[in-house]
Design a protein around this motif. Sequence first.
Motif, PDB file in Angstrom:
ATOM      1  N   VAL A  82      11.769  49.227   0.882  1.00 24.56           N
ATOM      2  CA  VAL A  82      13.099  49.813   1.085  1.00 24.56           C
ATOM      3  C   VAL A  82      13.059  51.086   1.920  1.00 24.56           C
ATOM      4  N   VAL A  83      12.299  52.084   1.464  1.00 23.78           N
ATOM      5  CA  VAL A  83      12.316  53.389   2.139  1.00 23.78           C
ATOM      6  C   VAL A  83      11.659  53.304   3.509  1.00 23.78           C
ATOM      7  N   TYR A  84      10.472  52.735   3.546  1.00 21.78           N
ATOM      8  CA  TYR A  84       9.719  52.659   4.794  1.00 21.78           C
ATOM      9  C   TYR A  84      10.452  51.809   5.830  1.00 21.78           C
ATOM     10  N   ARG A  85      10.910  50.620   5.396  1.00 21.29           N
ATOM     11  CA  ARG A  85      11.584  49.718   6.337  1.00 21.29           C
ATOM     12  C   ARG A  85      12.989  50.193   6.692  1.00 21.29           C
ATOM     13  N   GLY A  86      13.655  50.846   5.744  1.00 21.68           N
ATOM     14  CA  GLY A  86      15.038  51.261   5.976  1.00 21.68           C
ATOM     15  C   GLY A  86      15.173  52.630   6.597  1.00 21.68           C
ATOM     16  N   ASN A  87      14.043  53.305   6.765  1.00 16.89           N
ATOM     17  CA  ASN A  87      14.036  54.636   7.399  1.00 16.89           C
ATOM     18  C   ASN A  87      14.936  55.620   6.665  1.00 16.89           C
ATOM     19  N   TYR A  88      14.925  55.527   5.327  1.00 23.61           N
ATOM     20  CA  TYR A  88      15.698  56.463   4.516  1.00 23.61           C
ATOM     21  C   TYR A  88      14.968  57.793   4.398  1.00 23.61           C
ATOM     22  N   GLU A  89      15.735  58.855   4.181  1.00 24.04           N
ATOM     23  CA  GLU A  89      15.152  60.148   3.840  1.00 24.04           C
ATOM     24  C   GLU A  89      15.085  60.234   2.323  1.00 24.04           C
ATOM     25  N   VAL A 101      28.176  68.096  -7.917  1.00 22.89           N
ATOM     26  CA  VAL A 101      29.516  68.682  -7.804  1.00 22.89           C
ATOM     27  C   VAL A 101      29.847  68.979  -6.344  1.00 22.89           C
ATOM     28  N   ASP A 102      28.889  69.569  -5.624  1.00 18.95           N
ATOM     29  CA  ASP A 102      29.120  69.940  -4.221  1.00 18.95           C
ATOM     30  C   ASP A 102      29.228  68.709  -3.319  1.00 18.95           C
ATOM     31  N   VAL A 103      28.302  67.746  -3.476  1.00 16.43           N
ATOM     32  CA  VAL A 103      28.291  66.544  -2.623  1.00 16.43           C
ATOM     33  C   VAL A 103      29.596  65.766  -2.754  1.00 16.43           C
ATOM     34  N   LEU A 104      30.122  65.694  -3.979  1.00 10.48           N
ATOM     35  CA  LEU A 104      31.326  64.900  -4.229  1.00 10.48           C
ATOM     36  C   LEU A 104      32.606  65.722  -4.146  1.00 10.48           C
ATOM     37  N   GLY A 105      32.478  67.029  -3.895  1.00  9.27           N
ATOM     38  CA  GLY A 105      33.669  67.877  -3.816  1.00  9.27           C
ATOM     39  C   GLY A 105      34.479  67.858  -5.091  1.00  9.27           C
ATOM     40  N   MET A 106      33.826  67.846  -6.234  1.00 10.27           N
ATOM     41  CA  MET A 106      34.510  67.660  -7.521  1.00 10.27           C
ATOM     42  C   MET A 106      35.383  68.851  -7.899  1.00 10.27           C
ATOM     43  N   LYS A 107      35.038  70.042  -7.407  1.00 13.01           N
ATOM     44  CA  LYS A 107      35.840  71.221  -7.757  1.00 13.01           C
ATOM     45  C   LYS A 107      37.202  71.201  -7.079  1.00 13.01           C
ATOM     46  N   TYR A 164      34.018  55.929 -10.574  1.00  7.11           N
ATOM     47  CA  TYR A 164      34.374  56.162  -9.164  1.00  7.11           C
ATOM     48  C   TYR A 164      33.377  57.101  -8.496  1.00  7.11           C
ATOM     49  N   PHE A 165      33.127  58.244  -9.105  1.00 13.20           N
ATOM     50  CA  PHE A 165      32.222  59.232  -8.508  1.00 13.20           C
ATOM     51  C   PHE A 165      30.796  58.681  -8.393  1.00 13.20           C
ATOM     52  N   CYS A 166      30.369  57.896  -9.378  1.00 14.63           N
ATOM     53  CA  CYS A 166      29.027  57.311  -9.336  1.00 14.63           C
ATOM     54  C   CYS A 166      28.912  56.338  -8.156  1.00 14.63           C
ATOM     55  N   ARG A 167      29.922  55.502  -7.948  1.00 18.92           N
ATOM     56  CA  ARG A 167      29.901  54.542  -6.844  1.00 18.92           C
ATOM     57  C   ARG A 167      29.930  55.248  -5.486  1.00 18.92           C
ATOM     58  N   VAL A 168      30.694  56.321  -5.407  1.00 20.62           N
ATOM     59  CA  VAL A 168      30.740  57.092  -4.156  1.00 20.62           C
ATOM     60  C   VAL A 168      29.373  57.695  -3.865  1.00 20.62           C
ATOM     61  N   PHE A 169      28.736  58.231  -4.900  1.00 21.45           N
ATOM     62  CA  PHE A 169      27.426  58.858  -4.717  1.00 21.45           C
ATOM     63  C   PHE A 169      26.388  57.820  -4.287  1.00 21.45           C
ATOM     64  N   MET A 173      24.194  57.513  -0.578  1.00 17.00           N
ATOM     65  CA  MET A 173      22.751  57.304  -0.435  1.00 17.00           C
ATOM     66  C   MET A 173      22.479  56.037   0.371  1.00 17.00           C
ATOM     67  N   ASP A 174      23.219  54.985   0.080  1.00 20.00           N
ATOM     68  CA  ASP A 174      22.988  53.711   0.754  1.00 20.00           C
ATOM     69  C   ASP A 174      23.241  53.811   2.264  1.00 20.00           C
ATOM     70  N   LYS A 175      24.231  54.610   2.647  1.00 19.40           N
ATOM     71  CA  LYS A 175      24.554  54.779   4.066  1.00 19.40           C
ATOM     72  C   LYS A 175      23.658  55.807   4.755  1.00 19.40           C
ATOM     73  N   GLY A 176      22.816  56.467   3.983  1.00 23.78           N
ATOM     74  CA  GLY A 176      21.942  57.475   4.570  1.00 23.78           C
ATOM     75  C   GLY A 176      22.621  58.803   4.814  1.00 23.78           C
ATOM     76  N   GLU A 177      23.789  59.010   4.205  1.00 19.26           N
ATOM     77  CA  GLU A 177      24.502  60.276   4.389  1.00 19.26           C
ATOM     78  C   GLU A 177      23.821  61.414   3.642  1.00 19.26           C
ATOM     79  N   ILE A 178      23.142  61.069   2.549  1.00 17.53           N
ATOM     80  CA  ILE A 178      22.370  62.046   1.785  1.00 17.53           C
ATOM     81  C   ILE A 178      21.014  61.411   1.454  1.00 17.53           C
TER      82      ILE A 178
END
Length: 511
Positions: A82-89, A101-107, A164-169, A173-178
């Motif tokens: 997964v990581v090696y082939r998908g070039n994930y960080e 809290v910060d990543v999801l803008g929960m505040k 909802y927040f868990c699926r967004v998080f 990760m799946d899209k490589g945004e974080i």
Amino acid sequence: MEFTREQQQIIYSDEDITVNAVAGAGKTSTLIAYARQRRKGSRILYLAFNKSVKMEAQRKFSNEGLTNVTVETAHGLAYKYVVYRGNYELRAQPYKTYEIVDVLGMKNHLDATTALILANHVSKLLNYFCNSDALRVQDVNYKATLADPQVRHFVHIHEEALIYFCRVFLGKMDKGEIPIIHDFYLKKFQLLNPKLPYDYILFDEGQDASAAMLAIFLQQPAIKVIVGDTNQQIYSWRYAINSLEKTHFRRVNLSASFRFNQDVAELAKHILKFKRHIQPYSVIPIKGKGSSRSIKSKAIIGRTNVGLLLKAIAYISQRKTLKHIYFEGHLNTYTYAEEGASLYDIVHLYFGRKQLVRDALLKSMGSIKDLRAYIEQTGDKQLAMMLDIVDEYGEKVPGILQVLKDKHVSDEDKHKADIIFSTVHRAKGMEYDTVQLVNDFITEEKIVKQVENQGMDPFLRAKLNEEINLLYVAVTRSRNKVYVPESLFPNVEFDSTTIYKLRSKRPSGEG
């Protein structure tokens, strides 16, 4: 090497089998012999529980010249696919509550305290889902893992937002945004339904595997051997399952321990009989074939961090001349919570010195009252235990920790330690000549009372079963002598020259 009849059943088997091996039963040497017995050119995978077990197994298989055996962890396999082939960080540590809290803008949607509490549950739900064999987040029953009614009520109220927040998080990760975490790529590996190029797969420590690991293992076309000790399952708090009980292979036992003597075996059997109070129980044969009389390594083993630290404080206070101590996993791991808060931080918050608090989570809290509320709504046991120490010792905590640090030896000098301190989880896989138990394990009396007061729901039964397992694992770390507090001792009499009952009024530390 001469193998027992039980070992030979495994070595010469050529079908899927489940092996239930008591502590110290020589399962690694049995698996090495199994690999040696396979036809020349067979491709064999040995799945180790963690990196340290992997390194030790690699050394042993290599020493035997078994170059056709690949040793990996489940995460190691998943990383390559997964990581090696998908070039994930990849990030080394799980996300902390304030980071979620910060990543999801929960505040932007919640007040600060509610955002922190909900983010803590997002982290736990994420971990639970990734370790499960479920296909979707909403398919796991997270509330069923929560024992505290107050915590369960909070999750019930915020369940829709939590999912909802868990699926967004997960999506980020799946899209490589974080950066992704270790549990994420293992889950993705399971969902990819991989077929591994091996003829035989040997899965060690199966009693503590996750459902995701088991799913990967079971979907392979190879001949499969899963090995472990059903009575050493002690990681359900990490959402591990007893995979030995989830398979339908032919079952084989390894009942002879080469670590400890028959006295320790009898004590272990009597402890396991506590299970008769929570479920139908058949006595498991345990034969102690160990013959060590050495008393070089001495360990004190506790159920909890706080219980062990309190014992260590009392121990060094009574023995002023004690020179060297050692904590398995190092002392620092006992003074920091999983998310990074230290005992020092809690002391500063406790006495209103918020400007000295370094941890971001605690710094975001207004007072110790906010910390207590956070603990109540999240069920964070580590923070709760650390707060217990500060409640008891207050401003004395820094001085006490300094004394422990001054006496602590390095990993290389562990053999010089007069006494080794460890929780039972960190002692897993270890062995010592003598073991003394801290009086913070569950007692038979408490088991009976909890069953009488709370009935026998599946959650309580599983919890009590694991508490008994913890006591069993602790006593079976010993090669020779065991010192057991009177309250923990089974209500039976048996002759022994190596098992000692510690009376409540007697000074501690005989071990």
